[in-house]
Structures are given as structure tokens and as C-alpha cells.
Design an enzyme around this catalytic site. Sequence first.
Site, mmCIF file in Angstrom:
data_model
loop_
_atom_site.group_PDB
_atom_site.id
_atom_site.type_symbol
_atom_site.label_atom_id
_atom_site.label_comp_id
_atom_site.label_asym_id
_atom_site.label_seq_id
_atom_site.Cartn_x
_atom_site.Cartn_y
_atom_site.Cartn_z
ATOM 1 N N LYS A 133 -5.220 -7.070 -0.242
ATOM 2 C CA LYS A 133 -4.541 -5.916 -0.822
ATOM 3 C C LYS A 133 -3.884 -6.390 -2.114
ATOM 4 O O LYS A 133 -2.913 -7.132 -2.092
ATOM 5 C CB LYS A 133 -3.490 -5.384 0.150
ATOM 6 C CG LYS A 133 -2.865 -4.085 -0.306
ATOM 7 C CD LYS A 133 -2.089 -3.438 0.831
ATOM 8 C CE LYS A 133 -1.624 -2.052 0.487
ATOM 9 N NZ LYS A 133 -0.627 -2.007 -0.566
ATOM 10 N N TYR B 202 -12.734 -1.858 -5.370
ATOM 11 C CA TYR B 202 -12.968 -1.952 -3.931
ATOM 12 C C TYR B 202 -13.496 -0.694 -3.254
ATOM 13 O O TYR B 202 -13.681 -0.669 -2.050
ATOM 14 C CB TYR B 202 -11.703 -2.401 -3.199
ATOM 15 C CG TYR B 202 -10.467 -1.626 -3.582
ATOM 16 C CD1 TYR B 202 -10.297 -0.320 -3.194
ATOM 17 C CD2 TYR B 202 -9.487 -2.229 -4.360
ATOM 18 C CE1 TYR B 202 -9.166 0.387 -3.556
ATOM 19 C CE2 TYR B 202 -8.346 -1.532 -4.727
ATOM 20 C CZ TYR B 202 -8.194 -0.224 -4.321
ATOM 21 O OH TYR B 202 -7.085 0.460 -4.690
ATOM 22 N N LYS C 21 -10.916 -2.114 6.819
ATOM 23 C CA LYS C 21 -11.600 -0.823 6.776
ATOM 24 C C LYS C 21 -12.740 -0.804 7.791
ATOM 25 O O LYS C 21 -13.470 -1.788 7.914
ATOM 26 C CB LYS C 21 -12.186 -0.585 5.382
ATOM 27 C CG LYS C 21 -11.127 -0.560 4.294
ATOM 28 C CD LYS C 21 -11.711 -0.509 2.899
ATOM 29 C CE LYS C 21 -10.582 -0.633 1.884
ATOM 30 N NZ LYS C 21 -11.045 -0.889 0.528
ATOM 31 N N LYS D 50 0.573 -5.819 6.283
ATOM 32 C CA LYS D 50 1.495 -6.383 5.300
ATOM 33 C C LYS D 50 1.908 -7.791 5.702
ATOM 34 O O LYS D 50 2.302 -8.027 6.845
ATOM 35 C CB LYS D 50 2.748 -5.500 5.186
ATOM 36 C CG LYS D 50 2.492 -4.120 4.603
ATOM 37 C CD LYS D 50 2.043 -4.223 3.151
ATOM 38 C CE LYS D 50 1.817 -2.870 2.511
ATOM 39 N NZ LYS D 50 2.997 -2.227 2.007
HETATM 40 P P1 AMP Z 1 0.232 1.935 -0.378
HETATM 41 O O1 AMP Z 1 0.457 2.302 -1.819
HETATM 42 O O2 AMP Z 1 1.115 0.855 0.133
HETATM 43 O O3 AMP Z 1 0.094 3.131 0.502
HETATM 44 O O4 AMP Z 1 -1.194 1.241 -0.339
HETATM 45 C C1 AMP Z 1 -2.298 1.918 -0.818
HETATM 46 C C2 AMP Z 1 -2.738 1.273 -2.085
HETATM 47 O O5 AMP Z 1 -3.159 -0.053 -1.897
HETATM 48 C C3 AMP Z 1 -3.931 1.961 -2.656
HETATM 49 O O6 AMP Z 1 -3.593 3.095 -3.384
HETATM 50 C C4 AMP Z 1 -4.486 0.893 -3.557
HETATM 51 O O7 AMP Z 1 -3.952 1.041 -4.845
HETATM 52 C C5 AMP Z 1 -3.932 -0.417 -3.004
HETATM 53 N N1 AMP Z 1 -4.950 -1.399 -2.653
HETATM 54 C C6 AMP Z 1 -4.923 -2.681 -3.033
HETATM 55 N N2 AMP Z 1 -5.975 -3.348 -2.577
HETATM 56 C C7 AMP Z 1 -6.730 -2.485 -1.880
HETATM 57 C C8 AMP Z 1 -7.968 -2.592 -1.166
HETATM 58 N N3 AMP Z 1 -8.645 -3.744 -1.063
HETATM 59 N N4 AMP Z 1 -8.450 -1.472 -0.586
HETATM 60 C C9 AMP Z 1 -7.777 -0.302 -0.668
HETATM 61 N N5 AMP Z 1 -6.603 -0.150 -1.317
HETATM 62 C C10 AMP Z 1 -6.074 -1.225 -1.928
#
Ligand code: AMP
Length: 664
Positions: free
Chosen positions: A112, A221, A284, A308
Site C-alpha cells: 500500500k 495497481y 485483493k 495496516k
Molecule cells: P484509504 O485512503 O486508507 O481508504 O486507502 C485507500 C487508498 O489506498 C486508495 O485510494 C489508494 O490511493 C491507496 N493505495 C495504495 N496502494 C494501493 C494498492 N496497491 N491497491 C489499492 N489501493 C492502494
Amino acid sequence: MTIEEQIKSLQDELRQHNYNYYVLDNPTISDYEFDMKLKHLQELEAEHPEFADVNSPTQRVGGAVTKNFETVRHGHRMYSLDNSYSKEDLLDWETRIKKLVDGPVQYTCELKYDGASISLTYENGNFLRAVTRGDGVQGDDVTANVKTIKSVPLQLKGDYPPKFDIRGEIVLPFEGFNKMNEERVEIGEEPYRNPRNTASGSLKLQDSAEVAKRPLECLLYNITGSGLNIKTQFESLEKARAWGFKVPDAAKLANSIDEVLEFIAYWDVHRHDLPYETDGVVIKVNSLQQQDELGYTAKAPRWAMAYKFKAEQVSTKLLEITYQVGRTGAITPVANLEPVELAGTTVKRASLHNADQIEKLDIRVGDTVFVEKGGEIIPKIIAVDFTQRPLQSQPTQYITHCPECQTPLVRQEGEAQHYCPNYNGCKPQIIGRIQHFISRKAMDIDGLGGETVTLLVNAGLISNYSDLYELKKEDVLPLERMADKSAENLINGIELSKSVPFERVLFALGIRYVGETVAKKLAKHYKTIDALTKATSEELINVDEIGGRIATSVISFFASDDNQEIINRLTSFGLQMSLSEEQLANQTDKLEGHTFVVSGVFHTVSRNELKKLIEDNGGKVSSSISSRTNYVVAGDNMGPSKKEKAEKLEIPIISEQDFLKMII
Ligand code: AMP
Ligand code: ZN
């Protein structure tokens, strides 16, 4: 070679060098040679503008200046992700998944990345547009800036689909970030705080030439679009890589949650060696067919989960507790802390949620407290360090009166929050309610912002949202920073809001516990505000998904004479206080009382259209089969275990065509 061929060939060559350098990290010519070739191309293009190309490598240097970033609606919504923090969370998730899909589940594990999320659109292999996530439904068009990021391909290679969106993250690697900061310190500027904020700030710079100087990278991604002929998430990563995108190679397939945990354990340690920030792992469901079956909640896909990494923690001192009053009158205690650095930002405040939380933590002014920052922006107080407590310390006394209007606070049985009951006389409530009324998901009044609402209330021009509709241009012109044009826009925006559909008006009223979904349900069920006003508590509770708490709140809202008067005024100004003819025409009660489960792939209508048809006709959609299910609508590839379950419970399985006949 003709001039045109020369230009084309130089473009191709430079494109390849860009790719080698920025995507593969493997340059094959020196920077100097590259610069010379680029310069040559620039000259040729300048002499022969008829052969220039918006996606030529020369366009990466930037220069375009954007004054206002245009708002663009995403073709497919950009969702957020659900979070998990432990093995148990992941096992729970797996259990939920297995209830909804059949057969073995494989997972793609990815890192992430902590940056700014972005959606790129390609048409016929050409980069067309880049839009920020914004609120997920719409974002800002930052094409000119993103074009300067060298790892974003402007022209694709290989066998790409004619049109698709690809999502990813724009990050600022540590090395480039530190270098930028060194330069800033040298010229006497404050260094930037952290790479993530700097990355997202960069996307909103007006001068794209400035963006071009920043060492941003774009990691991809997720591909979305139709007719892509891709079956799994892992395959989509490989394809994106083949088309020229930068797709990190950490991604791995896992056959079980145990294998997912191995991936997590590995990266929890090794993430510190990566060139950019990561704050977790994203898991996923690999099969896109299974993803489709799992679908989305209001906020996030059911088929993905963020894990996390353990958050960083620091300790600091609690200086003061202050209290905020929200638009519903809810009181939120806020801890004011001695500023402390945590995970790259300075923390000064943290929410204490409510009186119970204060009691539970036994937190007192003067205490040393542990503060943690998960993925969220708002840090959390985890515990008090009792060893550091001053001797004369006294337990915290929660406030008894509203800090804004001095009205005694109330706390209803079973509720965590204290409320200020002075609904019509407490400033933050008045302002908050009007701000909610005009917000995008409610009346969406263009030309009127939250700060202007505050000004209007403070100037005594409005004291509730119905007053907005009597505002005249002359009234607002004297306000601070209100130009002629903006006054006109404001008045126009208010006028236009009169056509906002009933369910959004209902949401805009700001009845406690009536969110978007509940407002839709109520609008659909009662059809007019009059009918809703007359509803009894029992009737309300009988409406699907409306519970006692919502019913009580709705009843007491309409029981107030003040509110009745406001609603009468809104009606007289011409707001939509009932469903429109068109909305009514599409709605029937044909499926009233029937619950449907939808499974498989459909032809005449999409799965989502099918669900909407069920709801529009008074039916209910459920995601899993139980004895309360009346029909299963089955498309192709209905899962075998669903089929078995339906047969066991003797629930009729009907086809798409059978279903459509039911609602004619
Ligand atoms: P959150 O903002 O904490 O809800 O996390 C979602 C966000 O994680 C997404 O909008 C992406 O911008 C980010 N993200 C980072 N890496 C990934 C990944 N490998 N796959 C999907 N989302 C990702
Ligand atoms: Zn108050």
C-alpha cells in the site's frame, strides 16, 4: 527520411529511453546524450508545428499553467479501502468472503503506497487525462501536471485495449524528497513535512514546469473499463506492466490467509528498504469474477482489504481539553497537546470522542499521554502514562453547559454524546446545519461555500436554510471579499438548487440519523413531505431498515413548529418536496415484500441495473441466501454452493427473463 519521419523516430527513441530510465531504472544512454536528442526534437517540432504531438516526450518539461483545476466525474467511482490490523481481522474477512462466493479464493498481495491516488485515462494507447481521487465520485483534472511525471507513459506499447482507466498512486521517493528539502533549506525556506503531502500538493501546483522539476513517480495497481478480457487482478498487473506502466514487482499471489500473513511479515521488515513510503499491504481477491460477485459497500470494495502496519507511537503532554459543537449539537472533546512529531507530521490535537472515553482513559490536564497515528489523519490517544502523573492532579470534570451558548447540555439514555439542545439559537449548530444543507451531496449549491455561510449568519442575513431563498444580490455584495460576479453566482446557485430531487432535499434538512441512504428510503416510501410529516412511529419502523432511533428523530423533527414553518417556506419557494413524475413513473410496488438474491453474469441488464430494478419496484436485494429469500435471479455461472443452498431451501431460481416479466 522526411522531416515527419525524423520527428517520429526521435519521439520513439526518446520514449524508449524514458521508459528505460524511469520505469525500468535501467538507462542505456547518458543524461547528456538524452538532453541533446531532446533539444534536437524540440527544435524540429518548433520549426514544424504541424507534426507536433501533445504526447511527444518534449511535452514532459511542462509549461502549461492551470489557474483552476476542472472538476471531472470519474467513469468508475474511486473507492476507499477497509482496514484490518490483525490476523483475526483477516480471517473474519475471509469468512465473509466465503459466504458470498463459491470455490477456492486466491489473493493478490500488494504494497500500500502512501501517496496521492490518481486515475489515468488512455484512449487508443494515448494518455488522455489524469484526475485526482477527490471525493471518489469526482476529482480535479491534473493532466498537465501528471504529464510531466516521467514514469507515466504518454503512449503505450503492446496489445492494450482501446479505452480504459488505470489507477495508482503518485509518490515522492525519499531520496528526491530529501534533495528537495536540502534545496529549500539552502534558499531559506521551511522544509516540507512529509513525502505524501508534498506529492499531493505537487499535483495542484499551477505551473506544470515546477511539477516537472519534482522527482515524482507514478505506481499503478488497478485497471478499470469494459471489454478488457482480463480475468484476475494479478494478470491485470502483468498486462499493465507490458503496456509500459510502472507496476512494482512486490505483488504476489497467495492461496490462503496464511500465505497473506507471510507476505505481510516479510514486508513489515523490508518496507524500510523501499525507496518510498508504504503504510501497509493491500489484499485483493484475485478472480475478477469473484470480485464482481462480492461487489461494494457504500465506501469500499468487499473484495479488497488494507492491512495496516503497526502505527508509530509517541508520548506528549495534555495541555488543555476544549469542546467543539457540531451541526447536530453534538459535543466533541478535543485534547490540545504539546506539539510533537509523529510519522512525519506535527501533532497538536487529538479527538477524545466523548465523556465515556475521557473516563475510560482517566485522562487529565497535565498528564503525559501516548499518541498513535494509524492511517488516519487524526491521531489517537491510546493511554495515559500514569507513572508521570503530577501529584496534585484532579479527575477531569466534563462540561455541563454548551461552550458556545451556555445552554445546559443533555445526554440521552444510551447515547455516548452530550448534546446542546438549543437547536435554533446555538451558532455552530445554525451554521453547521446550513453548511450541511448546501453541501455537495445535499443541495449542492454552486457559488456558496462554508465560509460564506458563516459570514452570512454572522451578518444576521440568514438564520436558517430557508432564509437563503430570500437573499438578494444587494444583501450579499457588502460581505467580505464578495465581488459582483461571485454575488451573482451565489444567487444563481441558490435558484438552481430548487430543482434538486426530493430525496436530496430530505437529506439536506439535516434530520439527525437521516443520512443519504435513509433519506432515499423515506423519499421512496412516502413520496411527499406531507405524507412523511404525518407518519407515525409504528409506520416509520415498518419501513425497511428504519429503526426506532431514526423514527424518533424524524417524528421530533417534524413535530417542531419552527421546522414546520421552515418547510412551509421551502415549499413556497419551489423546492422539490415530493418525488417527480418521472421518478414516480419508474417506481411500482410490484415486488413489495419480496427479497431477491442476484447471482451470476447477466446479458440484458447489468447486475447493478438488475438490483436497481428490484428496488425501484419495491423489492429488496440481499447478498446471501436464507429462508427469508423469495427468489434467486440466476445468470450465467451461478455459484454451485448458492445453487445447492437455494435448492435445499426450495427457493425458486429464476432467469433474468423471468424476472423482467415480473415487473412489466
Ligand atoms: P484509504 O485512503 O486508507 O481508504 O486507502 C485507500 C487508498 O489506498 C486508495 O485510494 C489508494 O490511493 C491507496 N493505495 C495504495 N496502494 C494501493 C494498492 N496497491 N491497491 C489499492 N489501493 C492502494
Ligand atoms: Zn449551544
